[in-house]
Design a protein around this motif. Sequence first.
Motif, PDB file in Angstrom:
ATOM      1  N   UNK A 158     -10.994  -0.673  -2.168  1.00 31.53           N
ATOM      2  CA  UNK A 158      -9.647  -0.119  -2.228  1.00 31.53           C
ATOM      3  C   UNK A 158      -8.881  -0.894  -3.295  1.00 31.53           C
ATOM      4  N   UNK A 159      -8.291  -0.170  -4.236  1.00 31.95           N
ATOM      5  CA  UNK A 159      -7.489  -0.786  -5.291  1.00 31.95           C
ATOM      6  C   UNK A 159      -6.025  -0.723  -4.874  1.00 31.95           C
ATOM      7  N   UNK A 160      -5.346  -1.860  -4.954  1.00 29.19           N
ATOM      8  CA  UNK A 160      -3.971  -1.951  -4.458  1.00 29.19           C
ATOM      9  C   UNK A 160      -3.017  -2.367  -5.572  1.00 29.19           C
ATOM     10  N   UNK A 161      -1.711  -2.127  -5.347  1.00 31.71           N
ATOM     11  CA  UNK A 161      -0.682  -2.502  -6.313  1.00 31.71           C
ATOM     12  C   UNK A 161      -0.405  -3.996  -6.293  1.00 31.71           C
ATOM     13  N   UNK A 162      -0.378  -4.584  -5.109  1.00 27.78           N
ATOM     14  CA  UNK A 162      -0.022  -5.991  -4.961  1.00 27.78           C
ATOM     15  C   UNK A 162      -0.955  -6.624  -3.928  1.00 27.78           C
ATOM     16  N   UNK A 163      -1.761  -7.592  -4.361  1.00 27.87           N
ATOM     17  CA  UNK A 163      -2.733  -8.218  -3.457  1.00 27.87           C
ATOM     18  C   UNK A 163      -2.063  -9.005  -2.334  1.00 27.87           C
ATOM     19  N   UNK A 164      -0.937  -9.635  -2.597  1.00 28.05           N
ATOM     20  CA  UNK A 164      -0.265 -10.422  -1.559  1.00 28.05           C
ATOM     21  C   UNK A 164       0.267  -9.536  -0.435  1.00 28.05           C
TER      22      UNK A 164
END
Length: 191
Positions: free
Chosen positions: A56-62
């Motif tokens: 899954x590719x996300x905008x913000x890892x935190x």
Amino acid sequence: MIINGSLTIINFYLAVFFPEIGETLFSTQGIMVMLLIAYGGAMWMFLTSAPKVYTVMVSDLNIAQLFYEQILDLPIADIPLHYYYNYEQSLGASSFDPIYMGSTLHDTMPKPSDGLWYQLKKNTQLHIIGGASLGYKDCQRHVCFDHECLEALLLRVQSRRLRYKIRKENPLNFLVKDYDNRVIEMAEVNN
């Protein structure tokens, strides 16, 4: 009956009951064939026991880390062994030749240890990586290519009694609110 050092007890019994098997099975060629069969069996066991991995590719890892660990309560998983050997990453990137692409592509390609790893099901893991753009109305976006992955995540959202809204069934796209009232868009990329 002559027994020399190279003729073992097993070879002796095979030679008595099956003379042609005893001679060929323990010859140099026979031992090499047995080793190749054992190696093939070991590789088959290794590849079939490897967990299925959804990315899954996300905008913000935190923010994603907070969402998957604290809100969805997914356990942290170890990196699967086949990722250390670059098995699955090489399938997608094999068409890129580093000679033609320059050194920037090689430096920016994700390493297997990059990102976050979670246990989604018994033999299924979730690999979270950065790189997605912001989604619908600048909300956090989580993008996936696998419909089954998003269905499993939707079930997890429903079981945790989070507020969600399904925007589209096929390809699956839904919105989830976290505890800080951030909207997270979960989107399936249509192949």
